[in-house]
Design a protein around this motif. Structure first.
Motif, short mmCIF file in Angstrom:
data_model
loop_
_atom_site.label_atom_id
_atom_site.label_comp_id
_atom_site.label_asym_id
_atom_site.label_seq_id
_atom_site.Cartn_x
_atom_site.Cartn_y
_atom_site.Cartn_z
N LEU A 164 -0.29 -4.06 6.45
CA LEU A 164 -1.22 -4.41 5.47
C LEU A 164 -2.51 -4.69 5.40
N ILE A 165 -3.20 -4.53 4.84
CA ILE A 165 -4.70 -4.78 5.16
C ILE A 165 -6.00 -4.65 3.91
N ALA A 193 -0.36 -9.46 7.98
CA ALA A 193 -0.89 -8.42 6.35
C ALA A 193 -2.40 -9.87 6.90
N THR A 197 -4.88 -11.35 2.40
CA THR A 197 -4.44 -9.68 1.14
C THR A 197 -3.01 -10.91 1.72
N GLY A 198 -2.61 -11.42 2.92
CA GLY A 198 -1.34 -11.92 3.00
C GLY A 198 -0.38 -12.44 2.22
N ARG A 219 1.69 -13.64 7.53
CA ARG A 219 0.15 -13.94 8.16
C ARG A 219 -0.70 -13.52 10.06
#
Length: 294
Positions: A164-165, A193, A197-198, A219
């Motif tokens: 997820l980025i 991520a 974002t993480g 992360r």
């Protein structure tokens, strides 16, 4: 057949259509029934169209529409049709461009513009075999048809890793997406991520009752410091199968090379990896999975 057919631009680099077992034909063998059932129009660049006919794929199918060769502007025409339709016909619903990451044409201006305009207009830009197969399942589900049994395994997330980025302007949208589909995303075996974002996603998860002693996402470094490259490595090692990357197409990015590196890694492992590059596309994917009942 649905009343309003879906319309996709279609192209493939030479690697993906030069042999009978190339990615283009693997996609068509897996998805021909769905393409016909949904009446999907495939507006196909010349050489790719010729290869489909050469291999006898989609025989007699009126939805296979030939465009000029790439050197004659075929890919440029796809870019224009993604942005708007002609003659009272709606714009394309997306583009499938099976990319060979070492083919120089994959970074020609028209190729980059096709991706950028798909992101700008919230349409899928699909550049891997795995992504193309899955997206036909997504459209099948949204059309009210059951998931093809042969594709159910790709919706088993218990052994998959999700990246997820998001770029700065879209971090709030990434958090909102994760909040709306938290249960679905939690089904993945692992989530990774980039840095900021993480951190935001972990805070969301803890606020939703996720155990504080466990990170919801692992992360990596921030994108400009090498996080994109770190995730690219695990993609190449086939340890990450899905990337949701909310790209902002409207700003210059100092670490553009790192972004391209990650996208290139996804295309190297074309048979197992997919990438969604906008909130609209990611939500459509998530909604289809949730509706499928798998």
């Amino acid at each position: 057949m649905i009343a309003t057919p879906l319309r996709f631009g279609l192209a493939a680099n030479r690697l993906h259509h030069e042999t009978p077992d190339a990615a283009l034909f693997k996609w068509l063998r897996a998805c021909s029934d769905t393409i016909r059932q949904l009446g999907v129009q495939l507006h196909t660049v010349g050489r790719t169209h010729d290869a489909i006919e050469r291999e006898g794929m989609l025989p007699g199918y009126s939805g296979l529409i030939r465009y000029p060769y790439g050197r004659e502007g075929g890919l440029m025409k796809l870019v224009a049709r993604v942005t708007e339709g002609r003659d009272d016909v709606a714009p394309f619903d997306g583009a499938i461009y099976l990319i060979d990451p070492v083919d120089p044409s994959s970074i020609f201006p028209e190729a980059l513009a096709l991706k950028r305009q798909c992101i700008t207009h919230g349409r899928p830009f699909i550049s891997t075999l795995a992504g193309a197969i899955e997206w036909m399942s997504v459209e099948r589900i949204h059309a009210g048809l059951s998931l093809d049994a042969a594709q159910q395994r790709s919706f088993d997330f218990s052994s998959q890793t999700l990246a997820l980025i998001s770029h700065d302007a879209l971090k709030e949208q990434m958090v909102a997406f994760a909040a709306d589909h938290f249960d679905l995303l939690s089904r993945f075996s692992k989530r990774v991520a980039t840095g900021t974002t993480g951190g935001l996603l972990n805070e969301l998860a803890w606020s939703r009752g996720w155990p504080r002693e466990r990170a919801w996402v692992q992360r990596y470094l921030s994108g400009p410091l090498g996080g994109d490259a770190q995730i690219a490595e695990i993609v190449l090692e086939r340890q990450c199968q899905r990337v949701i990357f909310f790209e902002d197409p409207h700003v210059a990015r100092q670490h553009e090379a790192d972004i391209q590196l990650l996208e290139r890694a996804v295309r190297v492992v074309t048979d197992i990896a997919s990438c969604a590059t906008s909130p609209t596309v990611a939500r459509r994917w998530a909604q289809a999975v949730e509706r499928s009942g798998v």
